[in-house]
Design a protein around this motif. Structure first.
Motif, PDB file in Angstrom:
ATOM      1  N   ILE A 206     -26.433  66.525  41.967  1.00 53.30           N
ATOM      2  CA  ILE A 206     -26.149  65.321  42.753  1.00 53.30           C
ATOM      3  C   ILE A 206     -25.809  64.177  41.801  1.00 53.30           C
ATOM      4  CG2 ILE A 206     -27.123  63.642  44.371  1.00 53.30           C
ATOM      5  CD1 ILE A 206     -28.859  65.890  45.487  1.00 53.30           C
ATOM      6  N   PRO A 207     -24.768  63.377  42.083  1.00 59.23           N
ATOM      7  CA  PRO A 207     -24.372  62.294  41.177  1.00 59.23           C
ATOM      8  C   PRO A 207     -25.524  61.349  40.843  1.00 59.23           C
ATOM      9  CG  PRO A 207     -22.690  62.623  42.838  1.00 59.23           C
ATOM     10  CD  PRO A 207     -23.858  63.480  43.235  1.00 59.23           C
ATOM     11  N   PRO A 208     -25.467  60.709  39.660  1.00 61.31           N
ATOM     12  CA  PRO A 208     -26.547  59.839  39.208  1.00 61.31           C
ATOM     13  C   PRO A 208     -26.939  58.775  40.231  1.00 61.31           C
ATOM     14  CG  PRO A 208     -24.946  60.143  37.459  1.00 61.31           C
ATOM     15  CD  PRO A 208     -24.365  60.768  38.690  1.00 61.31           C
ATOM     16  N   ARG A 209     -28.244  58.592  40.405  1.00 61.04           N
ATOM     17  CA  ARG A 209     -28.852  57.526  41.205  1.00 61.04           C
ATOM     18  C   ARG A 209     -28.637  57.679  42.703  1.00 61.04           C
ATOM     19  NH1 ARG A 209     -26.699  52.173  38.601  1.00 61.04           N
ATOM     20  NH2 ARG A 209     -28.168  51.167  40.005  1.00 61.04           N
ATOM     21  N   HIS A 210     -27.955  58.721  43.133  1.00 63.09           N
ATOM     22  CA  HIS A 210     -27.710  58.873  44.571  1.00 63.09           C
ATOM     23  C   HIS A 210     -28.994  59.150  45.352  1.00 63.09           C
ATOM     24  CE1 HIS A 210     -23.528  58.497  43.852  1.00 63.09           C
ATOM     25  NE2 HIS A 210     -23.125  59.094  44.961  1.00 63.09           N
ATOM     26  N   MET A 211     -29.939  59.841  44.727  1.00 62.45           N
ATOM     27  CA  MET A 211     -31.187  60.152  45.415  1.00 62.45           C
ATOM     28  C   MET A 211     -32.165  58.981  45.402  1.00 62.45           C
ATOM     29  SD  MET A 211     -30.959  63.233  46.649  1.00 62.45           S
ATOM     30  CE  MET A 211     -32.648  63.764  46.912  1.00 62.45           C
ATOM     31  N   THR A 212     -32.060  58.128  44.403  1.00 62.04           N
ATOM     32  CA  THR A 212     -33.030  57.049  44.236  1.00 62.04           C
ATOM     33  C   THR A 212     -32.479  55.661  44.549  1.00 62.04           C
ATOM     34  OG1 THR A 212     -32.465  56.931  41.883  1.00 62.04           O
ATOM     35  CG2 THR A 212     -34.333  58.330  42.504  1.00 62.04           C
ATOM     36  N   GLU A 213     -31.188  55.452  44.283  1.00 62.69           N
ATOM     37  CA  GLU A 213     -30.590  54.123  44.461  1.00 62.69           C
ATOM     38  C   GLU A 213     -29.188  54.259  45.054  1.00 62.69           C
ATOM     39  OE1 GLU A 213     -31.912  51.241  41.007  1.00 62.69           O
ATOM     40  OE2 GLU A 213     -31.269  53.158  40.150  1.00 62.69           O
ATOM     41  N   TYR A 214     -29.090  54.943  46.168  1.00 63.13           N
ATOM     42  CA  TYR A 214     -27.775  55.222  46.728  1.00 63.13           C
ATOM     43  C   TYR A 214     -26.988  53.941  47.006  1.00 63.13           C
ATOM     44  CZ  TYR A 214     -24.012  56.906  49.617  1.00 63.13           C
ATOM     45  OH  TYR A 214     -22.761  57.169  50.102  1.00 63.13           O
ATOM     46  N   PHE A 215     -27.650  52.899  47.504  1.00 63.51           N
ATOM     47  CA  PHE A 215     -26.948  51.677  47.880  1.00 63.51           C
ATOM     48  C   PHE A 215     -26.931  50.621  46.773  1.00 63.51           C
ATOM     49  CE2 PHE A 215     -28.137  53.301  52.176  1.00 63.51           C
ATOM     50  CZ  PHE A 215     -26.850  53.468  52.654  1.00 63.51           C
ATOM     51  N   ALA A 216     -27.333  50.991  45.575  1.00 60.69           N
ATOM     52  CA  ALA A 216     -27.311  50.028  44.470  1.00 60.69           C
ATOM     53  C   ALA A 216     -25.873  49.667  44.104  1.00 60.69           C
ATOM     54  CB  ALA A 216     -28.025  50.594  43.248  1.00 60.69           C
ATOM     55  N   MET A 217     -25.705  48.449  43.590  1.00 60.60           N
ATOM     56  CA  MET A 217     -24.424  48.017  43.045  1.00 60.60           C
ATOM     57  C   MET A 217     -24.689  47.377  41.686  1.00 60.60           C
ATOM     58  SD  MET A 217     -22.603  46.428  46.487  1.00 60.60           S
ATOM     59  CE  MET A 217     -20.954  46.255  45.801  1.00 60.60           C
ATOM     60  N   ASP A 218     -23.742  47.557  40.761  1.00 57.49           N
ATOM     61  CA  ASP A 218     -23.852  47.011  39.415  1.00 57.49           C
ATOM     62  C   ASP A 218     -22.613  46.176  39.109  1.00 57.49           C
ATOM     63  OD1 ASP A 218     -26.233  48.514  38.954  1.00 57.49           O
ATOM     64  OD2 ASP A 218     -25.004  50.262  38.476  1.00 57.49           O
TER      65      ASP A 218
END
Length: 274
Positions: A206-218
């Motif tokens: 699964i792509p990075p951070r999709h399981m923990t921070e799916y809606f994060a933006m940088d």
């Protein structure tokens, strides 16, 4: 639910040059999840331009061609993962365009019927597809028209939606002839964990951070200007966008103005009633 990359730069730049070869491949590889179409918007002297396709970006020659062209000093790319039950077809593919404003959304606002109830008859007449995202956009556009000011209209629209749909992600990018709006409001939205697990036999794929921070933006600021991206690149050099924030970026000066939709209606997004 989708992935986004946006930029406001000093001079016209290609997406491929901004992300670099490794970054572009990492972004495009997110079609492992977000394969239900792609779209781009960019600003030109003649107005806002858009293109979109219901095909996956990783197999579309037009995508590869356009990300390599220095189209503009302001624009964005969208990779779509269709919300369950919504068709993969051109009318549902982002970005949406009305009156020189282009819009792409990462999230799901439900019930869609309650969202559509916020629209005036004139806004409903503009609808072409079935998505909550298109209705979200037309509500924002409707508020901008009502207030006669982009910042006030966007702020009022977001405040209304935060209050009415507190558990939904309002993450979005909107491009107008004068500004880029970057919206990162999702603190109570649920990540699509079950759907992600169903797509992959091994969670390690699964792509990075999709399981923990799916809606994060940088975001990051470079010698070119300002860039913003959804989670998933897995590269250093990016700074997390603060939770439940929205900003307006001037396309000419690149000046950043923070909007505060929660304060406008006295709504605390973390305390809003379900």
């Amino acid at each position: 639910m989708c992935r986004l990359f946006g930029y406001v730069t000093e001079s016209p730049c290609a997406v491929a040059d901004l992300l670099g070869e490794e970054g572009l491949e990492a972004f495009t590889s997110l079609t492992a999840v977000h394969s239900d179409g792609w779209g781009m918007a960019w600003q030109t002297p003649e107005g806002t331009r858009t293109t979109s396709s219901p095909h996956s970006a990783d197999v579309d020659d037009d995508y590869r061609k356009l990300v390599a062209e220095p189209l503009s000093n302001a624009g964005f790319v969208h990779l779509r993962w269709a919300t369950g039950g919504l068709e993969v077809r051109p009318e549902n593919t982002h970005p949406f365009l009305t009156d020189d404003a282009a819009f792409a959304h990462n999230g799901h606002i439900h019930p869609i019927g309650e969202l559509e109830e916020l629209l005036t008859p004139a806004s409903k007449a503009r609808l072409r597809g079935d998505t909550d995202s298109e209705r979200y956009f037309h509500f924002v556009h409707q508020c901008v028209e009502e207030y006669g000011d982009e910042a006030e209209g966007v702020t009022h629209a977001l405040a209304t939606l935060v209050k009415k749909f507190p558990r939904c992600s309002l993450n979005a990018l909107m491009l107008t002839p004068t500004h880029m709006f970057a919206i990162h409001i999702n603190s109570r939205a649920d990540s699509p964990l079950r759907a992600l697990r169903e797509m992959f036999d091994d969670e390690g794929d699964i792509p990075p951070r999709h399981m923990t921070e799916y809606f994060a933006m940088d975001y990051r600021e470079t010698e070119h200007g300002l860039e913003i991206v959804s989670s998933g690149l897995g590269q250093p050099g990016w700074t997390p966008v603060p939770a439940d924030t929205a900003v307006m970026v001037d396309l000419e000066t690149r000046e950043i103005t923070r909007l505060d939709p929660v304060a406008q209606l006295g709504v605390d997004a973390t305390q809003a009633a379900d």
